[in-house]
Write a protein that holds these residues in place. Structure first.
Motif, PDB file in Angstrom:
ATOM      1  N   THR A 162       0.848  -1.189   0.000  1.00  0.00           N
ATOM      2  CA  THR A 162       0.000   0.000   0.000  1.00  0.00           C
ATOM      3  C   THR A 162       0.883   1.238   0.000  1.00  0.00           C
ATOM      4  O   THR A 162       1.752   1.383   0.866  1.00  0.00           O
ATOM      5  CB  THR A 162      -0.939   0.014   1.223  1.00  0.00           C
ATOM      6  OG1 THR A 162      -1.742  -1.173   1.207  1.00  0.00           O
ATOM      7  CG2 THR A 162      -1.845   1.238   1.192  1.00  0.00           C
TER       8      THR A 162
ATOM      9  N   LYS B 197       0.921   5.610  -0.434  1.00  0.00           N
ATOM     10  CA  LYS B 197       0.119   6.822  -0.420  1.00  0.00           C
ATOM     11  C   LYS B 197      -0.247   7.185  -1.855  1.00  0.00           C
ATOM     12  O   LYS B 197       0.596   7.164  -2.748  1.00  0.00           O
ATOM     13  CB  LYS B 197       0.884   7.972   0.236  1.00  0.00           C
ATOM     14  CG  LYS B 197       1.028   7.839   1.745  1.00  0.00           C
ATOM     15  CD  LYS B 197      -0.324   7.952   2.449  1.00  0.00           C
ATOM     16  CE  LYS B 197      -0.161   8.012   3.964  1.00  0.00           C
ATOM     17  NZ  LYS B 197      -1.480   8.136   4.647  1.00  0.00           N
ATOM     18  N   SER B 198      -1.516   7.512  -2.076  1.00  0.00           N
ATOM     19  CA  SER B 198      -2.034   7.693  -3.432  1.00  0.00           C
ATOM     20  C   SER B 198      -1.281   8.769  -4.205  1.00  0.00           C
ATOM     21  O   SER B 198      -0.962   8.593  -5.394  1.00  0.00           O
ATOM     22  CB  SER B 198      -3.526   8.036  -3.370  1.00  0.00           C
ATOM     23  OG  SER B 198      -4.257   6.994  -2.748  1.00  0.00           O
TER      24      SER B 198
ATOM     25  N   LYS C 185       0.852   8.165  -7.797  1.00  0.00           N
ATOM     26  CA  LYS C 185       0.564   8.914  -9.027  1.00  0.00           C
ATOM     27  C   LYS C 185       1.818   9.645  -9.512  1.00  0.00           C
ATOM     28  O   LYS C 185       2.149   9.620 -10.701  1.00  0.00           O
ATOM     29  CB  LYS C 185      -0.560   9.919  -8.767  1.00  0.00           C
ATOM     30  CG  LYS C 185      -0.915  10.792  -9.966  1.00  0.00           C
ATOM     31  CD  LYS C 185      -2.066  11.720  -9.629  1.00  0.00           C
ATOM     32  CE  LYS C 185      -2.330  12.715 -10.747  1.00  0.00           C
ATOM     33  NZ  LYS C 185      -2.755  12.064 -11.995  1.00  0.00           N
TER      34      LYS C 185
ATOM     35  N   THR D 218      -3.920   5.662 -12.486  1.00  0.00           N
ATOM     36  CA  THR D 218      -3.775   6.847 -11.623  1.00  0.00           C
ATOM     37  C   THR D 218      -3.965   8.166 -12.362  1.00  0.00           C
ATOM     38  O   THR D 218      -4.048   9.213 -11.720  1.00  0.00           O
ATOM     39  CB  THR D 218      -2.375   6.889 -10.967  1.00  0.00           C
ATOM     40  OG1 THR D 218      -1.373   6.964 -11.994  1.00  0.00           O
ATOM     41  CG2 THR D 218      -2.134   5.659 -10.113  1.00  0.00           C
TER      42      THR D 218
ATOM     43  N   MET E 281      -6.960  10.205 -11.226  1.00  0.00           N
ATOM     44  CA  MET E 281      -7.238  10.117  -9.796  1.00  0.00           C
ATOM     45  C   MET E 281      -7.844  11.433  -9.306  1.00  0.00           C
ATOM     46  O   MET E 281      -7.282  12.504  -9.530  1.00  0.00           O
ATOM     47  CB  MET E 281      -5.947   9.815  -9.040  1.00  0.00           C
ATOM     48  CG  MET E 281      -6.125   9.500  -7.578  1.00  0.00           C
ATOM     49  SD  MET E 281      -4.524   9.148  -6.791  1.00  0.00           S
ATOM     50  CE  MET E 281      -4.124   7.546  -7.502  1.00  0.00           C
TER      51      MET E 281
ATOM     52  N   VAL F 297      -8.934  12.446  -3.683  1.00  0.00           N
ATOM     53  CA  VAL F 297      -8.082  11.332  -3.272  1.00  0.00           C
ATOM     54  C   VAL F 297      -6.668  11.830  -2.982  1.00  0.00           C
ATOM     55  O   VAL F 297      -6.031  11.431  -2.009  1.00  0.00           O
ATOM     56  CB  VAL F 297      -8.055  10.237  -4.360  1.00  0.00           C
ATOM     57  CG1 VAL F 297      -7.052   9.150  -4.004  1.00  0.00           C
ATOM     58  CG2 VAL F 297      -9.440   9.633  -4.529  1.00  0.00           C
TER      59      VAL F 297
ATOM     60  N   ASN G  35      -5.186  11.802   0.524  1.00  0.00           N
ATOM     61  CA  ASN G  35      -3.959  10.999   0.466  1.00  0.00           C
ATOM     62  C   ASN G  35      -4.098   9.675   1.217  1.00  0.00           C
ATOM     63  O   ASN G  35      -3.243   9.299   2.022  1.00  0.00           O
ATOM     64  CB  ASN G  35      -2.756  11.787   0.993  1.00  0.00           C
ATOM     65  CG  ASN G  35      -1.452  11.292   0.379  1.00  0.00           C
ATOM     66  OD1 ASN G  35      -1.443  10.584  -0.629  1.00  0.00           O
ATOM     67  ND2 ASN G  35      -0.348  11.663   0.997  1.00  0.00           N
TER      68      ASN G  35
ATOM     69  N   SER H  15      -3.270   3.727  -1.676  1.00  0.00           N
ATOM     70  CA  SER H  15      -3.720   2.900  -2.796  1.00  0.00           C
ATOM     71  C   SER H  15      -3.053   1.537  -2.661  1.00  0.00           C
ATOM     72  O   SER H  15      -1.835   1.452  -2.487  1.00  0.00           O
ATOM     73  CB  SER H  15      -3.348   3.542  -4.129  1.00  0.00           C
ATOM     74  OG  SER H  15      -4.064   4.748  -4.327  1.00  0.00           O
TER      75      SER H  15
ATOM     76  N   HIS I 236      -8.320   1.898  -5.240  1.00  0.00           N
ATOM     77  CA  HIS I 236      -8.420   3.245  -4.679  1.00  0.00           C
ATOM     78  C   HIS I 236      -9.745   3.371  -3.925  1.00  0.00           C
ATOM     79  O   HIS I 236     -10.713   2.646  -4.200  1.00  0.00           O
ATOM     80  CB  HIS I 236      -8.391   4.319  -5.771  1.00  0.00           C
ATOM     81  CG  HIS I 236      -7.224   4.243  -6.697  1.00  0.00           C
ATOM     82  ND1 HIS I 236      -5.920   4.315  -6.263  1.00  0.00           N
ATOM     83  CD2 HIS I 236      -7.165   4.119  -8.051  1.00  0.00           C
ATOM     84  CE1 HIS I 236      -5.104   4.241  -7.305  1.00  0.00           C
ATOM     85  NE2 HIS I 236      -5.835   4.112  -8.391  1.00  0.00           N
TER      86      HIS I 236
END
Length: 300
Positions: free
Chosen positions: A157, A159-160, A164, A233, A236, A240, A244, A247, A261
């Protein structure tokens, strides 16, 4: 035939109402990676699933659980499926979106001519209505059932926002991205190959604020086409990025990559706050988005 029997027979498969159109637009835009794009909607007593795919190598699903809706009247037998234009659906929803306001939209299927009907239900001044043509859905090109690679999951996992940014930084025309998981030391490497090599490393113990979870018991490596990985992504939602959340990426049997997500749909008021023990909103307020990416075939 009695009147009650006729009413039951003529009842739509689904009438549902949603408070926050902006959140729905965010969730659907996340899986819209090109202008002209078709989608399949599947209805059930549990909610709505929207499916899009491309080239037999990329599929995305948006799960809208019935708990997201303030009204969900489901009368269908079985699970109706129909196709529509994703771009037109998003454009129509945007017409119901008012800046700074949380408007209620009603969604009904089918209409008199098998349309998807949209209507605003909380406006005192005027009512907005839209009809979207539907069609018999195309056959899903391939089986997207995700199977674990073994007894122990291969998953991490990130952080989104970091995910990206990393994928954008690795852009090379026509290139592939190799994803490498190493158990010792625990790390994830994203590597692009073009006129040279470029890679980004996430070290679990060093970058625990970015790589927030990691499970891997053996070295794993698969390559994916950049354009398909980027689609997971590229759109996104800003919400999101701002929130944060993490993902989650998982590698299954044969190298199938699953990217997940979470998108906030409802904007809970102070009196209706749904928060779990770690500060995330409960699943009823969240749309789950999943991408499935096939790996590139290796040359022996």
């Amino acid at each position: 035939m009695s009147d009650s029997g006729m009413e039951e027979e003529e009842a739509p498969d689904l009438i549902c109402e949603l408070e926050n159109v902006n959140g729905l637009v965010d969730a659907l835009t996340a899986v819209r990676w090109k202008r002209q794009q078709d989608a399949v909607l599947e209805l059930s007593e549990h909610g709505i699933v929207l499916i899009v795919e491309e080239s037999g190598c990329l599929q995305a699903k948006v799960y809208l659980k019935r708990e997201l809706f303030i009204r969900y009247d489901y009368k269908a037998r079985g699970r109706p499926r129909f196709g529509l234009s994703l771009g037109y659906f998003v454009d129509c929803l945007n017409a119901f979106s008012l800046p700074g306001q949380s408007s209620v939209i009603q969604i009904q299927y089918p209409g008199p001519d098998m349309q998807l009907l949209l209507k605003s239900v909380d406006s005192l001044d005027a009512s907005i209505c839209a009809e979207i043509r539907t069609r018999i859905p195309d056959t899903i090109a391939w089986n997207y059932n995700f199977e674990p690679a073994g007894a122990n999951p291969l998953t991490f996992t990130v952080k989104s926002a970091a995910l990206k940014e990393a994928i954008e930084d690795l852009e090379w025309p026509g290139s592939s991205i190799e994803i490498i998981l190493e158990p010792d030391p625990p790390s994830v490497t994203l590597r692009a190959e073009g006129h040279g090599d470029l890679q980004i490393d996430f070290m679990y113990y060093v970058n625990s604020e970015l790589l927030v979870a990691f499970q891997c018991d053996h070295r794993t490596s698969f390559k994916y086409k950049y354009k398909f990985l980027r689609a997971t992504t590229s759109n996104m939602p800003s919400t999101v990025i701002k929130e944060n959340r993490g993902s989650k990426l998982s590698i299954g049997r044969g190298g199938m990559l699953k990217v997940q997500h979470l998108v906030s749909i409802s904007k809970p008021s102070v009196s209706h706050t749904y928060v779990d023990a770690v500060g995330y909103q409960q699943p009823g307020r969240i749309a789950h988005i999943e991408f499935f990416v096939k790996p590139e075939e290796t040359e022996d």
